[in-house]
Design a protein around this motif. Sequence first.
Motif, PDB file in Angstrom:
ATOM      1  N   UNK A 165       0.748  -1.211  -0.026  1.00 20.49           N
ATOM      2  CA  UNK A 165      -0.037   0.089  -0.012  1.00 20.49           C
ATOM      3  C   UNK A 165       0.810   1.172   0.043  1.00 20.49           C
ATOM      4  N   UNK A 166       0.550   2.151  -0.665  1.00 15.31           N
ATOM      5  CA  UNK A 166       1.275   3.594  -1.128  1.00 15.31           C
ATOM      6  C   UNK A 166       2.075   3.592  -2.058  1.00 15.31           C
ATOM      7  N   UNK A 167       2.383   2.602  -2.738  1.00 14.78           N
ATOM      8  CA  UNK A 167       3.225   2.397  -4.099  1.00 14.78           C
ATOM      9  C   UNK A 167       2.802   2.785  -5.010  1.00 14.78           C
ATOM     10  N   UNK A 168       3.211   3.537  -5.874  1.00 13.47           N
ATOM     11  CA  UNK A 168       3.015   4.182  -7.065  1.00 13.47           C
ATOM     12  C   UNK A 168       3.753   3.311  -8.308  1.00 13.47           C
ATOM     13  N   UNK A 169       2.897   2.869  -9.386  1.00  9.71           N
ATOM     14  CA  UNK A 169       3.725   2.041 -10.421  1.00  9.71           C
ATOM     15  C   UNK A 169       3.386   2.761 -11.674  1.00  9.71           C
ATOM     16  N   UNK A 170       4.433   3.374 -12.382  1.00 18.12           N
ATOM     17  CA  UNK A 170       4.274   4.168 -13.523  1.00 18.12           C
ATOM     18  C   UNK A 170       4.587   3.077 -14.627  1.00 18.12           C
ATOM     19  N   UNK A 171       3.551   3.135 -15.425  1.00 17.92           N
ATOM     20  CA  UNK A 171       3.632   2.075 -16.839  1.00 17.92           C
ATOM     21  C   UNK A 171       3.836   3.003 -18.101  1.00 17.92           C
ATOM     22  N   UNK A 172       4.830   3.112 -18.781  1.00 18.88           N
ATOM     23  CA  UNK A 172       5.217   3.980 -19.871  1.00 18.88           C
ATOM     24  C   UNK A 172       5.394   3.187 -21.042  1.00 18.88           C
ATOM     25  N   UNK A 173       5.187   3.502 -22.398  1.00 16.46           N
ATOM     26  CA  UNK A 173       5.338   2.818 -23.492  1.00 16.46           C
ATOM     27  C   UNK A 173       4.389   3.183 -24.492  1.00 16.46           C
ATOM     28  N   UNK A 174       4.512   2.721 -25.817  1.00 19.33           N
ATOM     29  CA  UNK A 174       3.745   3.028 -27.008  1.00 19.33           C
ATOM     30  C   UNK A 174       2.329   2.201 -26.974  1.00 19.33           C
ATOM     31  N   UNK A 175       1.289   2.794 -27.498  1.00 17.59           N
ATOM     32  CA  UNK A 175       0.255   2.259 -27.664  1.00 17.59           C
ATOM     33  C   UNK A 175       0.360   0.767 -27.966  1.00 17.59           C
ATOM     34  N   UNK A 176      -0.692   0.029 -27.153  1.00 15.76           N
ATOM     35  CA  UNK A 176      -0.326  -1.469 -27.675  1.00 15.76           C
ATOM     36  C   UNK A 176       0.759  -2.160 -26.939  1.00 15.76           C
ATOM     37  N   UNK A 177       1.475  -1.274 -26.072  1.00 11.93           N
ATOM     38  CA  UNK A 177       2.672  -1.991 -25.594  1.00 11.93           C
ATOM     39  C   UNK A 177       2.563  -3.176 -24.571  1.00 11.93           C
ATOM     40  N   UNK A 178       1.417  -3.166 -23.984  1.00 16.45           N
ATOM     41  CA  UNK A 178       1.093  -3.896 -22.747  1.00 16.45           C
ATOM     42  C   UNK A 178       0.913  -3.423 -21.404  1.00 16.45           C
ATOM     43  N   UNK A 179       0.795  -2.087 -21.375  1.00 19.14           N
ATOM     44  CA  UNK A 179       0.375  -1.505 -20.197  1.00 19.14           C
ATOM     45  C   UNK A 179      -0.930  -1.904 -19.566  1.00 19.14           C
ATOM     46  N   UNK A 180      -1.961  -2.096 -20.163  1.00 19.17           N
ATOM     47  CA  UNK A 180      -3.158  -2.286 -19.597  1.00 19.17           C
ATOM     48  C   UNK A 180      -3.301  -3.960 -19.170  1.00 19.17           C
ATOM     49  N   UNK A 181      -2.430  -4.682 -20.234  1.00 16.69           N
ATOM     50  CA  UNK A 181      -2.457  -6.190 -19.929  1.00 16.69           C
ATOM     51  C   UNK A 181      -1.800  -6.533 -18.452  1.00 16.69           C
ATOM     52  N   UNK A 182      -0.720  -5.636 -18.295  1.00 11.92           N
ATOM     53  CA  UNK A 182       0.223  -5.766 -17.151  1.00 11.92           C
ATOM     54  C   UNK A 182      -0.665  -5.486 -16.008  1.00 11.92           C
ATOM     55  N   UNK A 183      -1.357  -4.343 -16.277  1.00  7.98           N
ATOM     56  CA  UNK A 183      -2.162  -3.790 -15.198  1.00  7.98           C
ATOM     57  C   UNK A 183      -3.265  -4.992 -14.597  1.00  7.98           C
ATOM     58  N   UNK A 184      -3.742  -5.496 -15.804  1.00  7.72           N
ATOM     59  CA  UNK A 184      -4.825  -6.702 -15.439  1.00  7.72           C
ATOM     60  C   UNK A 184      -4.194  -7.951 -14.738  1.00  7.72           C
ATOM     61  N   UNK A 185      -2.956  -8.064 -14.994  1.00  2.60           N
ATOM     62  CA  UNK A 185      -1.928  -9.246 -13.929  1.00  2.60           C
ATOM     63  C   UNK A 185      -1.668  -8.674 -12.703  1.00  2.60           C
ATOM     64  N   UNK A 186      -1.558  -7.368 -12.439  1.00  6.59           N
ATOM     65  CA  UNK A 186      -1.492  -6.790 -11.072  1.00  6.59           C
ATOM     66  C   UNK A 186      -2.856  -7.040 -10.267  1.00  6.59           C
ATOM     67  N   UNK A 187      -3.925  -6.747 -10.916  1.00  6.42           N
ATOM     68  CA  UNK A 187      -5.204  -6.925 -10.461  1.00  6.42           C
ATOM     69  C   UNK A 187      -5.562  -8.613 -10.055  1.00  6.42           C
ATOM     70  N   UNK A 188      -5.098  -9.282 -10.977  1.00 13.07           N
ATOM     71  CA  UNK A 188      -5.222 -10.988 -10.744  1.00 13.07           C
ATOM     72  C   UNK A 188      -4.232 -11.286  -9.441  1.00 13.07           C
TER      73      UNK A 188
END
Length: 160
Positions: free
Chosen positions: A36-59
């Motif tokens: 708790x308190x962590x900030x995770x910054x996801x940077x990169x091109x459209x379609x690079x996998x940021x949202x998919x990685x976020x879905x993994x974090x949620x899982x």
Amino acid sequence: MSLFPPETLSFRQNFVLPDAHATRALGTQFAALLQPGDIVALSGALGGGKTTFSQGIAAGLRIENAVSSPTFVFMNEYESPRAPLLHLDAYRAEGFGWDELRDAGFEEFLERTDAIRVVEWPEMVAQWLTAPHFWLRFEIEDDSRRVEIAARRDFTGDLQ
């Protein structure tokens, strides 16, 4: 673009991810390292996998709701047994001033130290973003994705 100076990084590792399944799996493993308190910054091109990685974090946080990109709502909040997950997508925030960001929920994002906070497109809000604990850069390479994970604090864990 790094959101904090390289000399502050205590950890750096690169991964080649052949598909969305591998990207989501790495996100799931990564979730075990977050506090708790962590900030995770996801940077990169459209379609690079940021949202998919976020879905993994949620899982990995055992969030049962489907996690989608919050592009049009700016920020979504999900409850988990460990800590709330705040998932912010700043893609459409380019050119926003502080008032627009505050009205969209960014101030709450910064203040919620009880939550694990993930921001996609952190460059768009870098002027106001507290230095993230983790910075991930996603790049598209042919049919795979490459992700570099950098951290400004020590943590234990074995990412594969």
